[in-house]
Design an enzyme around this catalytic site. Sequence first.
Site, PDB file in Angstrom:
ATOM      1  N   TYR A  65       0.855  -1.196   0.000  1.00  0.00           N
ATOM      2  CA  TYR A  65       0.000   0.000   0.000  1.00  0.00           C
ATOM      3  C   TYR A  65       0.886   1.239   0.000  1.00  0.00           C
ATOM      4  CZ  TYR A  65      -3.796  -3.220   1.249  1.00  0.00           C
ATOM      5  OH  TYR A  65      -4.709  -4.247   1.259  1.00  0.00           O
ATOM      6  N   PHE A 210     -13.092  -4.426   0.646  1.00  0.00           N
ATOM      7  CA  PHE A 210     -14.143  -3.646  -0.028  1.00  0.00           C
ATOM      8  C   PHE A 210     -15.487  -3.790   0.700  1.00  0.00           C
ATOM      9  CE2 PHE A 210     -12.229  -3.495  -4.663  1.00  0.00           C
ATOM     10  CZ  PHE A 210     -11.244  -2.623  -4.214  1.00  0.00           C
ATOM     11  N   PRO A 211     -15.503  -3.639   2.033  1.00  0.00           N
ATOM     12  CA  PRO A 211     -16.771  -3.813   2.758  1.00  0.00           C
ATOM     13  C   PRO A 211     -17.850  -2.821   2.324  1.00  0.00           C
ATOM     14  CG  PRO A 211     -15.109  -2.792   4.184  1.00  0.00           C
ATOM     15  CD  PRO A 211     -14.406  -3.255   2.940  1.00  0.00           C
ATOM     16  N   LEU A 212     -17.403  -1.678   1.770  1.00  0.00           N
ATOM     17  CA  LEU A 212     -18.379  -0.681   1.283  1.00  0.00           C
ATOM     18  C   LEU A 212     -18.421  -0.665  -0.244  1.00  0.00           C
ATOM     19  CD1 LEU A 212     -17.631   2.246   3.763  1.00  0.00           C
ATOM     20  CD2 LEU A 212     -19.599   0.701   3.763  1.00  0.00           C
ATOM     21  N   GLY A 215     -17.020   2.301  -1.603  1.00  0.00           N
ATOM     22  CA  GLY A 215     -17.797   3.527  -1.360  1.00  0.00           C
ATOM     23  C   GLY A 215     -19.172   3.501  -2.019  1.00  0.00           C
TER      24      GLY A 215
HETATM   25  N1  LIG Z   1      -6.462  -8.267   0.524  1.00  0.00           N
HETATM   26  C1  LIG Z   1      -6.704  -7.547  -0.535  1.00  0.00           C
HETATM   27  O1  LIG Z   1      -6.421  -7.946  -1.670  1.00  0.00           O
HETATM   28  C2  LIG Z   1      -7.356  -6.203  -0.349  1.00  0.00           C
HETATM   29  C3  LIG Z   1      -7.841  -5.491  -1.460  1.00  0.00           C
HETATM   30  C4  LIG Z   1      -8.437  -4.263  -1.220  1.00  0.00           C
HETATM   31  C5  LIG Z   1      -8.536  -3.773   0.068  1.00  0.00           C
HETATM   32  N2  LIG Z   1      -8.036  -4.480   1.127  1.00  0.00           N
HETATM   33  C6  LIG Z   1      -8.149  -3.995   2.530  1.00  0.00           C
HETATM   34  O2  LIG Z   1      -9.498  -3.768   2.799  1.00  0.00           O
HETATM   35  C7  LIG Z   1      -9.677  -2.451   3.327  1.00  0.00           C
HETATM   36  C8  LIG Z   1     -11.045  -1.966   2.953  1.00  0.00           C
HETATM   37  O3  LIG Z   1     -11.146  -1.820   1.557  1.00  0.00           O
HETATM   38  P1  LIG Z   1     -11.263  -0.379   0.862  1.00  0.00           P
HETATM   39  O4  LIG Z   1     -10.738   0.620   1.783  1.00  0.00           O
HETATM   40  O5  LIG Z   1     -10.684  -0.438  -0.484  1.00  0.00           O
HETATM   41  O6  LIG Z   1     -12.783  -0.326   0.500  1.00  0.00           O
HETATM   42  P2  LIG Z   1     -14.128   0.100   1.217  1.00  0.00           P
HETATM   43  O7  LIG Z   1     -13.976   0.148   2.679  1.00  0.00           O
HETATM   44  O8  LIG Z   1     -15.195  -0.729   0.594  1.00  0.00           O
HETATM   45  O9  LIG Z   1     -14.307   1.563   0.630  1.00  0.00           O
HETATM   46  C9  LIG Z   1     -13.404   2.570   0.833  1.00  0.00           C
HETATM   47  C10 LIG Z   1     -13.899   3.767   0.000  1.00  0.00           C
HETATM   48  O10 LIG Z   1     -15.145   4.165   0.524  1.00  0.00           O
HETATM   49  C11 LIG Z   1     -15.080   5.509   0.945  1.00  0.00           C
HETATM   50  N3  LIG Z   1     -15.767   5.583   2.247  1.00  0.00           N
HETATM   51  C12 LIG Z   1     -15.404   4.996   3.415  1.00  0.00           C
HETATM   52  N4  LIG Z   1     -16.291   5.281   4.395  1.00  0.00           N
HETATM   53  C13 LIG Z   1     -17.242   6.073   3.815  1.00  0.00           C
HETATM   54  C14 LIG Z   1     -18.414   6.691   4.295  1.00  0.00           C
HETATM   55  N5  LIG Z   1     -18.800   6.553   5.565  1.00  0.00           N
HETATM   56  N6  LIG Z   1     -19.152   7.420   3.429  1.00  0.00           N
HETATM   57  C15 LIG Z   1     -18.774   7.570   2.130  1.00  0.00           C
HETATM   58  N7  LIG Z   1     -17.674   7.009   1.604  1.00  0.00           N
HETATM   59  C16 LIG Z   1     -16.894   6.251   2.447  1.00  0.00           C
HETATM   60  C17 LIG Z   1     -13.626   5.854   1.081  1.00  0.00           C
HETATM   61  O11 LIG Z   1     -13.396   7.203   0.722  1.00  0.00           O
HETATM   62  P3  LIG Z   1     -12.837   8.254   1.804  1.00  0.00           P
HETATM   63  O12 LIG Z   1     -11.397   7.957   1.958  1.00  0.00           O
HETATM   64  O13 LIG Z   1     -13.143   9.556   1.181  1.00  0.00           O
HETATM   65  O14 LIG Z   1     -13.626   8.023   3.059  1.00  0.00           O
HETATM   66  C18 LIG Z   1     -12.963   4.929   0.072  1.00  0.00           C
HETATM   67  O15 LIG Z   1     -12.913   5.523  -1.201  1.00  0.00           O
HETATM   68  C19 LIG Z   1      -8.511  -1.680   2.716  1.00  0.00           C
HETATM   69  O16 LIG Z   1      -8.270  -0.466   3.400  1.00  0.00           O
HETATM   70  C20 LIG Z   1      -7.414  -2.687   2.822  1.00  0.00           C
HETATM   71  O17 LIG Z   1      -6.895  -2.689   4.137  1.00  0.00           O
HETATM   72  C21 LIG Z   1      -7.456  -5.689   0.926  1.00  0.00           C
END
Ligand SMILES: NC(=O)c1ccc[n+]([C@@H]2O[C@H](COP(=O)([O-])OP(=O)(O)OC[C@H]3O[C@@H](n4cnc5c(N)ncnc54)[C@H](OP(=O)(O)O)[C@@H]3O)[C@@H](O)[C@H]2O)c1
Length: 286
Positions: A65, A210-212, A215
């Site tokens: 990252y 990608f729990p959200l 976004g």
């Molecule tokens: N193992 C793997 O291959 C893999 C792949 C991807 C991710 N991950 C891990 O999973 C974690 C979660 O995934 P992710 O961060 O990509 O995806 P996510 O939690 O589904 O979505 C994050 C996105 O949503 C936005 N967001 C978050 N909270 C929000 C809210 N309350 N209202 C509106 N928008 C919101 C964020 O923007 P803002 O920053 O503007 O809030 C960001 O763009 C990552 O941080 C990483 O640690 C692992």
Amino acid sequence: MADSKFMNDYFTIGGDLKVRRFGFGAMRITGKGIWGEPKDRKEAVAVVKRAVELGINFIDTADSYGPYVSEEILAEALYPYPQNLIIATKGGLLRPGPDQWTPDGRPEHLKEALEGSLKRLKLDRIDLYQFHRPDPKVPLEESLGFLADMQKQGKIRHIGLSNVNEEQLKQAQKVVEVVAVQNLYNLTNRSSESLVDVTNDRNIGFIPWFPLATGNLAKPGGKLAEIAANHDATPAQVALAWLLKRSPNMLPIAGTGSVEHLEENIKGAGIELTNDEFEALGNLQS
Ligand SMILES: NC(=O)c1ccc[n+]([C@@H]2O[C@H](COP(=O)([O-])OP(=O)(O)OC[C@H]3O[C@@H](n4cnc5c(N)ncnc54)[C@H](OP(=O)(O)O)[C@@H]3O)[C@@H](O)[C@H]2O)c1
């Protein structure tokens, strides 16, 4: 917050790492394309500090990252770490450029990745080291065999997997004790549905990335917004509450670079959906 469900909802990873089930994903505290510095480093540091201040004690990151930037910011914001804080990191991917991820499961690479993470995070041992993605060019046993050696040497406490299917989990369990699986999973992407149950049956944590849905599940309107209104909540909060209700081994790590979103998301972890709401949301998948 003190009496919120979030504060009292724990899972024990690998029999000895007691974490609040709602964690923080530290991928979003980097630049565009998960590359380089975040737009606002001060805000990134503030987000991480606020997460811990509000009670989060499970943070997910990876050497890839940034690369390196996420781990560096975690150390800058939190070191020396509070005693109960678990930082999970990962290795096994190369970063040729923004948005590019190339698997490298060779022991030589994993050695360099692990040593780098230990140094950047200022740790002698990684509590949860996750193999980021099986490398089709390297037998899984070879990659995991190396991590098992590092575990014996005391550099890794527990081993997790990421981006695996059931067959690969089975194969891995012959080589190492797997304590966590991190796969893509959210309300609208249920490709790992059966793995949630399989891991729960084996007392393995399931960490949905990608729990959200990056976004998308935070957007206004639709069924999510309707149910959110019942709880005076936002769609993002409901999407996270649904994950937490899905299974007791579910450990969502919502990622954000914004203190405001972080606070909103943690409140979501305190929402209790009814069974009818849970079921209605579960039928939303596209
Ligand atoms: N193992 C793997 O291959 C893999 C792949 C991807 C991710 N991950 C891990 O999973 C974690 C979660 O995934 P992710 O961060 O990509 O995806 P996510 O939690 O589904 O979505 C994050 C996105 O949503 C936005 N967001 C978050 N909270 C929000 C809210 N309350 N209202 C509106 N928008 C919101 C964020 O923007 P803002 O920053 O503007 O809030 C960001 O763009 C990552 O941080 C990483 O640690 C692992």
